[in-house]
Design a protein around this motif. Structure first.
Motif, PDB file in Angstrom:
ATOM      1  N   GLU A 103       0.840  -1.275   0.037  1.00 19.19           N
ATOM      2  CA  GLU A 103      -0.071  -0.117  -0.038  1.00 19.19           C
ATOM      3  C   GLU A 103       0.844   1.202  -0.116  1.00 19.19           C
ATOM      4  N   GLU A 104       1.980   1.238   0.700  1.00 18.80           N
ATOM      5  CA  GLU A 104       2.774   2.488   0.721  1.00 18.80           C
ATOM      6  C   GLU A 104       3.691   2.814  -0.301  1.00 18.80           C
ATOM      7  N   ARG A 107       1.335   4.282  -2.927  1.00 17.65           N
ATOM      8  CA  ARG A 107       0.918   5.399  -2.348  1.00 17.65           C
ATOM      9  C   ARG A 107       1.983   6.460  -2.439  1.00 17.65           C
ATOM     10  N   SER A 108       3.288   6.006  -2.241  1.00 15.37           N
ATOM     11  CA  SER A 108       4.190   6.912  -2.048  1.00 15.37           C
ATOM     12  C   SER A 108       5.251   7.513  -3.199  1.00 15.37           C
ATOM     13  N   ALA A 134      -4.486   0.494  -1.742  1.00 12.08           N
ATOM     14  CA  ALA A 134      -3.823   1.668  -2.441  1.00 12.08           C
ATOM     15  C   ALA A 134      -5.038   2.262  -3.487  1.00 12.08           C
ATOM     16  N   THR A 563      -5.950   6.269   2.197  1.00 13.41           N
ATOM     17  CA  THR A 563      -5.180   7.196   2.549  1.00 13.41           C
ATOM     18  C   THR A 563      -4.852   8.184   1.516  1.00 13.41           C
ATOM     19  N   GLU A 565      -3.426  10.810  -1.088  1.00 11.72           N
ATOM     20  CA  GLU A 565      -2.205  10.847  -1.924  1.00 11.72           C
ATOM     21  C   GLU A 565      -1.115  11.933  -0.996  1.00 11.72           C
TER      22      GLU A 565
END
Ligand code: FES
Length: 569
Positions: A103-104, A107-108, A134, A563, A565
């Motif tokens: 997910e991270e 996302r990142s 995500a 979460t 962006e």
């Protein structure tokens, strides 16, 4: 601006965008490589310790080829490997950590879509859970099963043959030479376990969900068609980004119902119950155990594949694979469900044929008539327990017997072969402290070994009950996933030596025949074991993990909005 998510990193006249572009040049890329193109993250769970994924180094290149062909820009981004065969106490302890990493990652970074490369047990749900949270268009690329095992003139099945051989060795029937030959020949190529264990059940479930290319989960890892399929996954990821086909459009209630029914038709792994419930919750779908049981009841088990049947995944592929099986049960599926191709499930399985009816049985001659996986409730499992009927002994599905109780795995190891242990073939072996919190991580200890003295007498199955899981390659009358687990004070914690335990699978019951007043007395005297973890991931896991009937996700990762962006600073 390109209109792509990645454009919010890479386009425009800002210092941050300049920095990103200069670093892409450092990697050897210039604007014609990426400008205005969907950036596809290839999330590979390869590592030097994961034999099931050792072909992923080549497959990443195949995926990249497909991404380039379709006008995208591929970037490999490795994620934790979760090698089932090596991780202690269990890779299940880390499924949710992989999901958070995925997910991270998505996302990142400046990413528009993903190809998720997994297959070895927990990698599949971990990748899908992370990508679902995500919310970016994602194609799952299954590792594919390894070749059939072979030694001493015999075909060998991952796990299944080894469990059988190990029971025979404990009974004194297998010598060192045969053990060594099997060690050489049971795992002969790249790819996941080639039985219908957790790995092949879960990759099939994800194909049934619509998140993997049609037919992809059945292709053996080392077949040239696997490389072709990997390139197609890369092309499709680019297409899915252009079409805005995010997981939420595919992972609907109908898709999860389809996946449960397909798992039932495969005679699939009990682990799929925990994983599908967790995956559904990530997608905002309320799949619970009662629904799981209801969906399974009228689905005949058609795949004659070990451990429930005789054949292996290679045979299943030659027999027509998952498309053929789904076509055979299409009357039980919602064929209007959308898949990652943008077409419906019905369109994708139309015309698929069964080429070997010994492997994919006709509807009128199933391996099991319905309910290969069954959910039980009762005084011993108020929130549920799971049993795989196709892997059990039919004569034990209704059974009453005195409990032989092990307070944890170490206690079981210490006493199971003690000649003075008071146990008969009619006893019920009970293991405590093996659930999500207690294990920790809900290890695959649910197929408790039988006492040596009973093995020597020819006994090969007994009723076993625990809050643990069981390897998808295992077999036996093992009641698993008892919830609430013993470590949090579920009734399993209160079972004592000699208590009568009642199992009635046709009635979906699991009961402890002890008076309520006595149980209350025991409960007042019960105290939890001290926490296993003092720090790190384990502590976060143990304090937030859900129970088995809820999918064992962390409570803060389940339902809820994604979460946002990351902001640009
Ligand atoms: Fe990797 Fe079985 S050990 S799938």
């Amino acid at each position: 601006m390109s209109g792509l998510r990645s454009g919010r990193w890479l386009d425009g006249d800002s210092l941050r965008a300049f920095g990103h572009r200069s670093r892409l040049r450092q990697l050897g890329y210039s604007p014609p490589d990426y400008k205005g193109k969907p950036v596809i993250a290839i999330i590979s769970t390869r590592s030097d310790i994961n034999p099931c994924h050792m072909h992923f180094a080549e497959r990443v290149e195949d995926v990249k080829r497909g991404v380039w062909q379709a006008g995208g820009f591929p970037l490999e981004m490795p994620a934790m490997s979760l090698a089932e065969a090596f991780q202690r106490p269990t890779s299940m302890l880390y499924r949710n950590l992989l999901s958070m990493e995925v997910e991270e990652l998505l996302r990142s970074y400046p990413v528009d879509g993903a190809v998720l490369m997994g297959g070895c047990d927990k990698t599949t749900p971990g990748l899908v859970m992370g990508a679902t949270s995500a919310g970016l268009p994602s194609v799952f690329l299954p590792a594919g099963p390894m070749l059939r095992g072979n030694a001493c003139g015999k075909v060998l099945a991952s796990g299944t043959s080894v469990w059988k051989m190990w029971a025979d060795r404990r009974a004194g029937l297998v010598d060192d030479g045969e053990m060594e030959a099997v060690e050489h020949g049971v795992a002969r190529s790249a790819g996941q376990c080639m039985t219908m264990g957790t790995a092949s059940t879960m990759t099939a479930a994800v194909e049934a969900l619509g998140l993997a290319l049609p037919g992809s989960s059945s292709v053996p890892a080392v077949d040239s068609r696997h490389a072709q399929m990997a390139a197609e996954a890369g092309r499709r990821a680019v297409g899915a980004v252009r079409e805005g086909l995010v997981p939420g459009m595919i992972l609907t209630e109908a898709a999860f119902d389809n996946a449960v029914r397909v798992v039932a038709a495969l005679g699939g792994s009990t682990n799929s119950v925990v994983h599908l419930v967790a995956m559904a919750r990530r997608a905002g779908v309320g799949l619970d155990l009662a629904r799981f049981d209801r969906l399974c009841r009228d689905v005949p088990a058609l795949a004659d594949v070990a451990p429930s049947g005789e054949f292996l995944m290679e045979d299943f592929f030659y027999a027509g694979g998952l498309r053929a099986l789904m076509a055979r049960i299409s009357g039980l599926l919602d064929t209007s469900a959308i898949t990652i191709t943008g077409r419906t499930l019905g369109e994708e399985i139309e015309g698929a044929q069964v080429y070997d009816e010994r492997v994919i049985r006709p509807l009128g001659d199933p391996l099991w008539p319905g309910g290969s996986l069954a959910v039980l409730h009762g005084t011993l499992a108020p929130d549920g327990a799971v049993v795989k009927q196709t892997a059990a002994s039919p004569e034990l599905l209704v059974h009453r017997g005195p409990a032989v109780v092990f307070s944890d795995y170490k206690d079981m190891e210490r006493r199971i072969d003690d000649e003075s242990l008071e146990v008969t073939p009619g006893s019920v072996l009970v293991l405590q402290q093996a659930g999500p919190v207690g294990g920790p991580g809900m290890p695959e200890w649910g197929q408790l070994p039988l006492p040596k003295k009973l093995l020597r007498a020819g006994v090969r199955d007994m009723v076993r009950i625990s809050d643990a899981r069981m390897s998808g390659t295992s077999f036996g009358t093992c009641v698993l996933h008892v919830a609430p687990e013993s470590a949090v004070g579920g009734p399993l914690a209160l079972v004592q030596e000699g208590d009568t335990v009642s199992l009635d699978v046709p009635a979906r019951r699991l009961d402890l025949d002890v008076a309520p007043e006595e149980l209350s007395r025991r409960r007042r005297a019960w105290a939890p074991a001290p926490p296993y973890f003092a720090r790190g991931w384990g502590k976060l896991y143990a304090t937030t993990v859900r129970q088995a009937n809820e999918g064992c996700d962390l409570d803060f990762l389940e339902y809820g909005p994604g979460t946002p962006e990351p902001a640009v600073h």
